[in-house]
Design an enzyme around this catalytic site. Structure first.
Site, PDB file in Angstrom:
ATOM      1  N   HIS A 150       0.826  -1.205   0.000  1.00  0.00           N
ATOM      2  CA  HIS A 150       0.000   0.000   0.000  1.00  0.00           C
ATOM      3  C   HIS A 150       0.865   1.262   0.000  1.00  0.00           C
ATOM      4  CE1 HIS A 150      -3.550   2.469   1.351  1.00  0.00           C
ATOM      5  NE2 HIS A 150      -2.570   3.195   1.910  1.00  0.00           N
ATOM      6  N   GLU A 151       1.839   1.301   0.902  1.00  0.00           N
ATOM      7  CA  GLU A 151       2.683   2.493   0.996  1.00  0.00           C
ATOM      8  C   GLU A 151       3.588   2.643  -0.219  1.00  0.00           C
ATOM      9  OE1 GLU A 151       1.817   4.547   3.092  1.00  0.00           O
ATOM     10  OE2 GLU A 151       0.673   3.252   4.446  1.00  0.00           O
TER      11      GLU A 151
ATOM     12  N   HIS B 233       1.784   4.491  -2.897  1.00  0.00           N
ATOM     13  CA  HIS B 233       1.910   5.953  -2.777  1.00  0.00           C
ATOM     14  C   HIS B 233       3.266   6.414  -3.292  1.00  0.00           C
ATOM     15  CE1 HIS B 233      -1.789   6.557  -0.657  1.00  0.00           C
ATOM     16  NE2 HIS B 233      -1.419   5.923   0.450  1.00  0.00           N
TER      17      HIS B 233
END
Length: 312
Positions: free
Chosen positions: A229-230, A233
């Site tokens: 998820h990170e 980003h």
């Protein structure tokens, strides 16, 4: 952001009285602090709250700034294309990303992870970005190779205090290198965006709770998907609920708009009147790790564009 509990984050203060030494064995680094600077250990609750309950895991981007970022990215891509830099029309960028792990332990060794856990985390990154968790998932074309693991003993860094300082002191590689700092904080993860790299390259990367790695102790969030998820980003993806129920939303056409983040794995959730069910299986929502299984083709295209513009 993926958040564990709702409590104020400590304000960053400059590190004082710490001596950084490097061990000749295994490329490890150790930072020692006086005993009187020790912090109490925070243990996340067994029933972790939904991610995002403590605020975003990336800096807030308003609709106006989002529009400006898209315009700037388009200009950069156009200029690079004119110089023969980039990918052919209709193709996607692909690269092998060097990954540096920074294990931020305290003086007692809390916050450590095993080499096996790091190996498993690397496997998760390669699996998720290759689209191997679902037949509906897109292969982004990006792979990951472990470039180094560094271990530090520093009570403040372990708790993610002086985060700007410790990242600038420990970060490795250039814009194309993914640095992952493993810490003990009230979040699951925090990330920087690629368009912010030129302004502040020293802090570029992602911070991940050490217990979110495979084999960690955070229930529902210990399969290693927080790093995915990170990293999304870090590659330039917004949350799937960016902007709420708007046509702009996250800037990706094939991720249906949703009004708010997801908690758990509620099949059939439809929080927005615009077409499509909420993309609860998308890595850029806030679902349980076991619920995640895909990036979309549109997200792969965005990753390609952002990589070409800011990290290639």
């Amino acid at each position: 952001m993926r958040s564990l509990i709702t409590r104020p984050r400590a304000l960053a203060v400059m590190l004082a009285g710490a001596a950084l030494t490097f061990s000749p064995l295994g490329g490890q680094a150790t930072a020692q602090l006086p005993v009187d600077q020790l912090d109490d250990c925070f243990v996340p609750p067994a029933s972790a709250a939904a991610k995002g309950g403590h605020g975003p895991d990336t800096r807030d981007v308003s609709a106006t700034e989002q529009k400006a970022i898209e315009a700037r990215t388009a200009q950069i891509l156009k200029a690079k294309a004119a110089r023969g830099i980039g990918v052919p029309q209709g193709a996607l960028a692909a690269a092998n990303v060097p990954v540096y792990f920074h294990v931020m332990r305290d003086a007692a060794g809390n916050g450590d992870v095993t080499d096996s856990q790091i190996t498993q985390q690397m496997a998760v990154l390669n699996k998720t970005f290759a689209g191997q968790e679902s037949s509906a998932a897109s292969n982004t074309g990006f792979t990951f190779s472990l470039a180094g693991t560094f271990r530090y003993n520093n009570n403040n860094w372990h708790k993610d205090k002086q985060s700007s300082t410790y990242r600038k002191q420990t970060r490795k590689g250039g814009a194309n290198a993914l640095n992952i700092w493993l810490v003990d904080f009230s979040y699951l993860g925090i990330a920087t965006f690629p368009w912010d790299y030129p302004r502040n390259p020293g802090i570029d990367g992602i911070r991940v709770h050490f217990d979110s790695l495979p084999g960690g102790s955070i229930a529902n969030y210990n399969l290693g998907e927080t790093a995915t998820h990170e990293a999304g980003h870090w590659f330039g993806l917004y949350h799937t609920f960016q902007g709420g129920c708007t046509s702009t939303n996250d800037g990706v056409g094939d991720t249906p708009a949703q009004s708010s983040s997801t908690n758990g794995c509620p099949e059939g959730r439809d929080s927005c009147s615009l077409p499509g069910l909420d993309p609860i299986h998308n890595y850029m929502d806030y679902s349980y790790d076991s619920c995640y299984n895909q990036f979309t083709p549109g997200q792969s295209t965005r990753i390609s564009d952002m990589w070409t513009a800011y990290r290639a």
